[in-house]
Write a protein that holds these residues in place. Structure first.
Motif, PDB file in Angstrom:
ATOM      1  N   GLN A 160       1.982   1.229  -5.074  1.00  0.00           N
ATOM      2  CA  GLN A 160       0.942   1.197  -6.137  1.00  0.00           C
ATOM      3  C   GLN A 160       0.698   2.616  -7.092  1.00  0.00           C
ATOM      4  O   GLN A 160       0.180   1.703  -8.460  1.00  0.00           O
ATOM      5  CB  GLN A 160      -0.415   2.511  -4.837  1.00  0.00           C
ATOM      6  CG  GLN A 160      -0.587   1.201  -3.939  1.00  0.00           C
ATOM      7  CD  GLN A 160      -1.354   0.256  -4.275  1.00  0.00           C
ATOM      8  OE1 GLN A 160      -2.637   0.824  -4.676  1.00  0.00           O
ATOM      9  NE2 GLN A 160      -0.925  -0.769  -3.986  1.00  0.00           N
ATOM     10  N   LYS A 201      -8.445   2.907  -4.983  1.00  0.00           N
ATOM     11  CA  LYS A 201      -6.815   2.980  -4.380  1.00  0.00           C
ATOM     12  C   LYS A 201      -8.029   2.015  -2.915  1.00  0.00           C
ATOM     13  O   LYS A 201      -8.045   1.596  -2.103  1.00  0.00           O
ATOM     14  CB  LYS A 201      -7.123   4.435  -4.484  1.00  0.00           C
ATOM     15  CG  LYS A 201      -7.480   5.298  -5.015  1.00  0.00           C
ATOM     16  CD  LYS A 201      -6.515   6.730  -4.523  1.00  0.00           C
ATOM     17  CE  LYS A 201      -6.094   7.486  -5.743  1.00  0.00           C
ATOM     18  NZ  LYS A 201      -6.505   9.187  -5.095  1.00  0.00           N
ATOM     19  N   ASN A 202      -5.707   1.325  -3.350  1.00  0.00           N
ATOM     20  CA  ASN A 202      -5.292   0.947  -1.948  1.00  0.00           C
ATOM     21  C   ASN A 202      -6.462  -0.795  -1.988  1.00  0.00           C
ATOM     22  O   ASN A 202      -6.918  -1.363  -1.084  1.00  0.00           O
ATOM     23  CB  ASN A 202      -5.586   1.298  -0.990  1.00  0.00           C
ATOM     24  CG  ASN A 202      -4.659   3.099  -1.084  1.00  0.00           C
ATOM     25  OD1 ASN A 202      -3.363   2.549  -1.620  1.00  0.00           O
ATOM     26  ND2 ASN A 202      -4.629   3.471  -0.311  1.00  0.00           N
ATOM     27  N   LEU A 213       0.844  -1.227  -0.261  1.00  0.00           N
ATOM     28  CA  LEU A 213      -0.605   0.217   0.167  1.00  0.00           C
ATOM     29  C   LEU A 213       1.080   1.026   0.019  1.00  0.00           C
ATOM     30  O   LEU A 213       0.203   2.229   0.035  1.00  0.00           O
ATOM     31  CB  LEU A 213      -0.865  -0.027   1.343  1.00  0.00           C
ATOM     32  CG  LEU A 213      -2.172  -0.904   0.866  1.00  0.00           C
ATOM     33  CD1 LEU A 213      -3.372  -1.010   2.287  1.00  0.00           C
ATOM     34  CD2 LEU A 213      -2.614  -0.646   0.107  1.00  0.00           C
ATOM     35  N   GLN A 226       0.315  -9.132  -8.021  1.00  0.00           N
ATOM     36  CA  GLN A 226      -0.530  -7.788  -8.283  1.00  0.00           C
ATOM     37  C   GLN A 226      -1.029  -6.714  -9.478  1.00  0.00           C
ATOM     38  O   GLN A 226      -2.216  -6.528 -10.344  1.00  0.00           O
ATOM     39  CB  GLN A 226       0.094  -6.471  -7.195  1.00  0.00           C
ATOM     40  CG  GLN A 226      -0.030  -6.790  -5.690  1.00  0.00           C
ATOM     41  CD  GLN A 226      -1.381  -6.824  -5.300  1.00  0.00           C
ATOM     42  OE1 GLN A 226      -2.385  -6.022  -5.178  1.00  0.00           O
ATOM     43  NE2 GLN A 226      -1.089  -8.248  -4.692  1.00  0.00           N
ATOM     44  N   THR A 281       0.046   1.136 -10.867  1.00  0.00           N
ATOM     45  CA  THR A 281      -0.846   1.748 -12.120  1.00  0.00           C
ATOM     46  C   THR A 281      -0.321   1.604 -13.400  1.00  0.00           C
ATOM     47  O   THR A 281      -0.797   1.868 -14.152  1.00  0.00           O
ATOM     48  CB  THR A 281      -0.866   2.860 -11.444  1.00  0.00           C
ATOM     49  OG1 THR A 281      -2.444   2.610 -10.154  1.00  0.00           O
ATOM     50  CG2 THR A 281      -2.188   3.697 -12.092  1.00  0.00           C
TER      51      THR A 281
END
Length: 397
Positions: free
Chosen positions: A12, A62-63, A7, A44, A16
């Motif tokens: 993150q 998000k997260n 996180l 991920q 993305t």
């Protein structure tokens, strides 16, 4: 799994930024974050990328933490989960095969409490974290064998939902209902100690009759297709139910939902005809369900041949499938093919015809696409024919 590392904003952001890049290429690069196992990071990226169309809520929030990609592949889509959630409601639902929790997210809109049971500890922790992020307050997550948890809770539930795993530790990938885990066939009476309603999701490739031979007290069968591909086969089971079974089909499209329902083993009479003005092709959900004669009788359509599953009539009607205006009907022959189809662009469909689309395209150099639609099939006399059509949009009626 250490969620805190995943996180971190920099990680993150890396996930993305790399969603559209091939995983194989990323795997050859040096891990930019030595504090985390690179395989976990790559998973991920790959798992999240698979969610873009299937699970847009999870993809855009998000997260969110993602499980192994196989869990994403096996889970319901948001589209099918939303449909499924409308089938049952009440105070409390027990999900015996919780998985990634997509179904429960939608069940939670129609129940006061959801019990999410997932035997895999890592997946259960991921789901609990995600429900917190999604601000879902009425789902309780347990990591335990579902049968043991039912005994421990010893409650009465408005519904028990089951999506048996089609991966068996001893047999690998399986499809028969009795090979899946949990074995709902063996456990059906056990489940009825805690509920009067079971909603069971099975492999869409299973034969409906074979499932009905295994399950008792089936009330409804729901066949759910999305963009004309069957995604889910659902059995709604009610304790002590012994009345006729209803089959409900739906094909979920961007522009409309095509729905048709009928009674299992419903008596009906089918009329036959040579192709008339219009041609009708049932959607994938109806093709899975059968009930063609019921469909023909209710919509006053005639079948072109017993095994072709194509309908025709002189008028344009609303229909759960594709609709076409017939332009010409040809007796199939090499001469006709060379004269009308060779080296031309055409959308080809095979129905009860002794050849394949690939062979026909190769043999007569037919290019794919365009506005011409051709059905290679047989008529009521067993003659091989080609029906040339123009497709009719649903807005045309």
């Amino acid at each position: 799994m250490d969620f805190e590392i995943l996180l971190q904003p920099k990680i993150q952001e890396f996930i993305t930024q790399n969603l559209d890049k091939p995983i194989a290429n990323l795997a050859l690069q040096k891990n930019p974050f030595p504090e985390i196992d690179y395989k976990i990071l790559l998973n991920q990226i790959e798992a999240k990328a698979k969610c873009k169309e299937k699970l847009p809520t999870w993809f855009t929030t998000k997260n969110i933490i993602f499980p192994q990609k196989i869990s994403i592949e096996q889970t319901s889509s948001e589209t099918t989960a939303a449909y499924k959630a409308k089938l049952v409601s009440g105070n409390i639902l027990f999900d015996a095969t919780g998985g990634f929790g997509i179904d429960d997210f939608y069940f939670a809109k129609n129940f006061k409490t959801i019990i999410h049971c997932e035997i895999n500890l890592e997946l259960a922790e991921i789901v609990k974290h995600n429900f917190d992020i999604l601000n879902v307050k009425n789902i309780e997550t347990f990591c335990e064998d579902s049968a043991l948890l039912l005994k421990e809770l010893n409650e009465s539930f408005d519904c028990i939902y089951l999506d048996p795993s089609r991966r068996n530790d001893s047999k690998g990938k399986v499809f028969l209902l009795t090979d899946c885990l949990p074995n709902v066939v063996e456990l059906q009476d056990f489940y009825f100690k805690f509920t009067t309603v079971l909603l069971i999701k099975v492999s869409p490739i299973l034969d409906i009759d074979s499932v009905l031979n295994k399950l008792k007290n089936v009330k409804e069968i729901h066949i759910v297709a999305v963009h004309n591909e069957v995604k889910e086969l659902l059995f709604l089971v009610e304790k002590n139910y012994n009345l006729p079974i209803k089959i409900k089909t739906i094909n979920i499209l961007n522009s409309e939902n095509q729905q048709f329902e009928f009674q299992y083993l419903e008596n009906s009479t089918q009329e036959y005809s040579q192709p008339l003005q219009y041609l009708y092709e049932p959607n994938a959900a109806i093709m899975k369900a059968g009930g063609f004669s019921v469909l023909g009788e209710k919509l006053q359509l005639k079948k072109i041949a017993k095994h072709s599953h194509l309908f025709t009539c002189e008028t344009l009607v609303e229909f759960p499938g594709r609709k076409f205006k017939i332009l010409a009907v040809y007796q199939f022959s090499k001469e006709i093919m060379r004269q009308h189809f060779e080296n031309q662009k055409c959308n080809v469909t095979i129905r009860n015809f002794p050849d394949t689309v690939e062979n026909l395209r190769k043999k007569y150099k037919i290019k794919d696409g365009g506005n011409r639609y051709c059905f290679f099939t047989q008529d009521i006399d067993g003659n091989r024919i080609v029906i040339e059509c123009n497709k009719i949009n649903h807005t045309s009626i």
